[in-house]
Scaffold this active site. Structure first.
Site, mmCIF file in Angstrom:
data_model
loop_
_atom_site.group_PDB
_atom_site.id
_atom_site.type_symbol
_atom_site.label_atom_id
_atom_site.label_comp_id
_atom_site.label_asym_id
_atom_site.label_seq_id
_atom_site.Cartn_x
_atom_site.Cartn_y
_atom_site.Cartn_z
ATOM 1 N N CYS A 60 0.833 -1.207 0.000
ATOM 2 C CA CYS A 60 0.000 0.000 0.000
ATOM 3 C C CYS A 60 0.868 1.258 0.000
ATOM 4 O O CYS A 60 0.498 2.274 -0.581
ATOM 5 C CB CYS A 60 -0.936 -0.010 1.193
ATOM 6 S SG CYS A 60 -0.096 -0.371 2.734
ATOM 7 N N GLU A 72 -3.990 3.431 -8.122
ATOM 8 C CA GLU A 72 -3.103 2.447 -7.497
ATOM 9 C C GLU A 72 -3.117 1.166 -8.328
ATOM 10 O O GLU A 72 -4.171 0.570 -8.529
ATOM 11 C CB GLU A 72 -3.588 2.157 -6.078
ATOM 12 C CG GLU A 72 -2.648 1.255 -5.313
ATOM 13 C CD GLU A 72 -3.109 1.006 -3.872
ATOM 14 O OE1 GLU A 72 -4.322 0.910 -3.654
ATOM 15 O OE2 GLU A 72 -2.240 0.922 -2.993
#
Lengths: 301, 476
Positions: free
Chosen positions: B289, B386
């Protein structure tokens, strides 16, 4: 002549070395697992890269002759070592013992290991060793001048010694343990290469720390970058404290992944060591036969 | 074979793992079956590893009830020094079984054994040791000593056991009990952890593990019997959890996505910066992340930096996760691979230039070669979304102000990196970056003593460090 100011601009224009990052990279490369056929190939390569060394005040012609015998007769089927490395006064003995073997004759010169002698003495030391038959000269840089910032003095000494070497290959010992920082290791590597070094070498073996993994890493980066930028291929020689096959294999992993496979060649990478060879031979036999022999099955020199 | 050709295979043995054909739910200290099951596969081979119980509403009810009973009768009233003993015991058992757990994690997740062995497992043990130390010192942390109650914890598949440790260790240290749901594709190490809880003789109900997919997670976080919801995962799911928790008395902690900027100035230590870039985006196949997925390179050094980066990428070993020399393992699932491919295709379609080193990928399993995009515009999807894969987007900048502006121009704010030899620039730039973690001349460094968490849509709340304790304590 290149002035200290000009040299300083070049050396301080190099990217810095982050100490933490360099150590981390070396540590990560040390986790590579070299097994089976890779290990067998690496051990034989390492044997061919050994500069079998004796640099003691107590060295005698007999000791050097014995070492030369070992350098040639490593083990059945194994390569000879890269070179034998001795003090200048014993070069003649080594030349005689190694005639027609292909093993190089390296000699430390320039008031090894401290380098604290007038330039004229250093040059005479070098010329005599070459005259006596040394094919490779391992010189030391003037660390005092380097640390004082007198880069021109260091540069000029290297060019003068290189000139005195004639056809002999010049290995320039940086004595990284006295340079202390990785930034200095990178700059001194470039300084030596700019001055004409054929090899850059970590240490004399008389000062600790010597050939640590991050130091070798930084020097391999230096030869890689120098080749890319200036088009001349310079070799690297770690020396001092390399005793086990594991140590040697870690070095070869670095050579392969940092400088590149081209440097996996005794013409471009040497390992200065005295006790390493027997460990390489023991591991070689272990791989071939599956069992370890006792140390008494391997000649001490 | 010559040494220059590469390394002979050096696979870690799987004999250390005792893989069972099926696994139950861990509720109230015992493994129990569920009505339904699902399969977990090895992403490197697509072979089924085990059948795992799928927790339904009744199972979640039982788990929450068990956690409530354990909280009220045993764990909540227990003195911190006693709780610490259990946590220390768990930490030591993790160390003792670390080789087994590392192999199991690599099998189920696809990440290289080098990383599970050298990163995941040492960090997992360190988190339990660290929080064991806090259990009897909470009055010195500044957030009171009153636990919240039952914590519902939902964790992702990228660091299965480590995320479990980040969730369970602080919750237990503060006196809470937990019901944890591991990710659907990586349930096995959580179930091995359940065995460790039994080995440590942790009182039944203190840790409950319910396996399942999104529906199980929804049942758990929406359960009226939980006092705290902690979630690590995608921003989309995080938003829906925030909506479901809104208006309740539940405390919420979210650790969500990121699009970390890794800023390289022209005076950076270049070799270490290259290493940092590699570590920022190719660590764990980019399933991180806080990955440094956007490289911001100063224009004056970009070309040299990229040449060095490409040379370094060519040395990455991609393949069998269990080989000790593997740097980049398998993508965790077919779904994630499809997501990566979709975004990479979008990058090419939008005009960015793609490059990857030539590497032979295995035929079976889910694989994606380390990839770098140059000529990326800030408006491209690959610069904004992302990707969660081994794909780096390179943008350039001219001045420090432009670097900061570009780094902050994202809805996320989890991590950032700064590379320069100039200390004053590190401080000045770090001060302006809106990211929870800013690394200087390094990337992806973790320590249980250092708090971790996000800005903006990367979530809220901190995990780790003294600050992480706040999430599990009720301040009166």
């Amino acid at each position: 002549m290149t002035s200290t100011t000009e040299l300083r601009r070049v050396l301080y224009g190099l990217p810095g070395v982050d100490e933490f990052g360099a150590r981390a990279r070396a540590a990560r490369l040390a986790t590579r697992s070299v097994k089976n056929e890779s290990k067998a190939a690496a051990i034989d390569l390492a044997i061919s890269m050994v500069d079998l060394t004796t640099l003691e005040g107590a060295d005698t012609p007999g000791k050097v002759r014995a070492l030369c015998g070992k350098a040639v007769h490593t083990a059945p089927g194994a390569p000879t070592v890269g070179a034998v490395c001795v003090y200048p006064d014993l070069v003649k003995v080594a030349v005689e013992a190694l005639a027609d073997t292909g093993v190089g004759i390296a000699s430390v010169a320039t008031a090894f290991p401290s380098g604290r002698a007038p330039l004229a003495v250093k040059l005479a030391d070098t010329r005599q060793a070459v005259l006596d038959g040394a094919t490779e000269i391992d010189m030391v840089i003037d660390r005092g001048a380097y640390l004082a910032g007198d880069y021109a003095k260091v540069f000029d000494e290297i060019t003068a010694v290189k000139d005195a070497c004639g056809d002999a290959h010049l290995k320039v010992i940086l004595e990284t343990g006295e340079l202390a920082t990785y930034d200095n290791v990178r700059r001194a590597s470039w300084l030596a290469m700019l001055a004409g070094a054929d090899f850059i070498k970590t240490s004399t073996g008389k000062i600790q720390p010597a050939a640590t993994a991050p130091v070798v890493l930084v020097m391999l980066e230096a030869v890689r970058d120098f080749a890319a930028e200036r088009g001349r291929i310079v070799g690297v020689k770690p020396a001092g404290g390399i005793r086990t096959t594991k140590d040697a294999l870690k070095m070869l992993v670095q050579v392969r992944e940092v400088a590149g496979p081209r440097w996996l060649d005794p013409a471009l990478f040497r390992i200065g060591a005295s006790s390493l060879l027997n460990d390489l031979l023991m591991q070689r036999e272990k791989l071939a036969t599956g069992v370890y022999s006792g140390p008494d099955y391997f000649s001490l020199d | 074979m010559t040494f220059a050709d590469g390394y002979a295979p050096a696979p870690e043995s799987t004999s250390v793992v005792d893989l069972r054909a099926d696994y139950g739910l861990f509720i109230d200290g015992a493994f129990t079956a569920a009505k339904e099951t699902f399969e977990t596969v090895n992403p490197a081979t697509e072979e089924v590893l085990a059948e795992v119980a799928l927790a339904g509403a009744e199972d979640v009810d039982r788990a929450v009830a068990a956690a409530r009973t354990a909280f009220e009768n045993v764990w909540g009233p227990m003195p911190g020094a006693e709780r610490a003993k259990y946590l220390f015991r768990i930490a030591r058992l993790i160390q003792e079984r670390s080789r087994e757990l590392a192999v199991l994690e690599s099998l189920d997740n696809g990440k290289p054994i080098r990383e599970t062995r050298d990163f995941d497992l040492p960090q997992v043990a360190a988190h339990f040791f660290y929080h064991a130390g806090w259990a009897d010192k909470l009055e010195h942390a500044g957030y009171g000593t009153t636990p919240l109650g039952v914590a519902a914890q939902v964790i992702p598949w990228n660091f299965p056991l480590l995320m479990l440790a980040w969730k369970i260790a602080p919750a237990l240290a503060c006196g809470n009990t937990v019901v944890l749901k591991p990710a659907e594709t990586t349930p096995l190490t959580a179930l091995a952890f359940a065995e460790i809880c039994r080995q440590a003789e942790l009182p039944p109900g203190v840790v409950n593990i319910v396996t399942g997919a999104g529906e199980t997670g929804r049942l758990l976080v929406e359960h009226p019997g939980v006092d705290k919801v902690a979630f690590t995962g995608s921003t989309a799911v995080g938003k829906s959890i925030a909506r479901s928790v809104a208006g309740t008395s539940k405390r919420l902690g979210l650790e969500l996505g990121g699009k970390g900027a890794n800023i390289v100035f022209d005076d950076a230590p270049l070799d270490e910066a290259v290493e940092g870039i590699v570590n920022a985006i190719f660590f764990n196949q980019g399933h991180v992340c806080c990955a440094g997925s956007r490289l911001l390179a100063q224009e004056s050094v970009a070309e040299e930096l990229l040449a060095r980066l490409r040379a370094r990428m060519a040395t990455l070993v991609v393949g069998d996760p269990l080989d000790k020399n593997t740097d980049v393992g398998a993508i965790n699932s077919a779904a994630q691979l499809a997501r990566i491919r979709e975004l990479v295709d979008a990058g090419t379609a939008e005009g960015a230039e793609v490059w990857a080193p030539s590497c032979d990928l295995p035929e079976r399993g889910f694989w994606f070669a380390p990839t770098v995009f140059t000529e990326v515009a800030a408006s491209h999807r690959i610069a904004r979304e992302e990707i969660f894969g081994p794909v780096l987007s390179v943008l350039t900048f001219r001045t420090p102000a432009e670097a900061v502006e570009k780094a902050n121009n994202t809805p996320y704010g989890l991590s950032a990196g700064i590379w320069t030899e100039k200390g004053s620039r590190i401080l000045a730039v770090a001060d302006k970056l809106r990211a929870g973690v800013v690394w200087a001349n390094t990337f992806n460094q973790f320590d249980p003593a250092s708090p971790f968490g996000g800005f903006k849509e990367s979530g809220h709340g901190r995990e780790g460090g003294r600050q992480g304790l706040e999430a599990y304590l009720a301040q009166s």
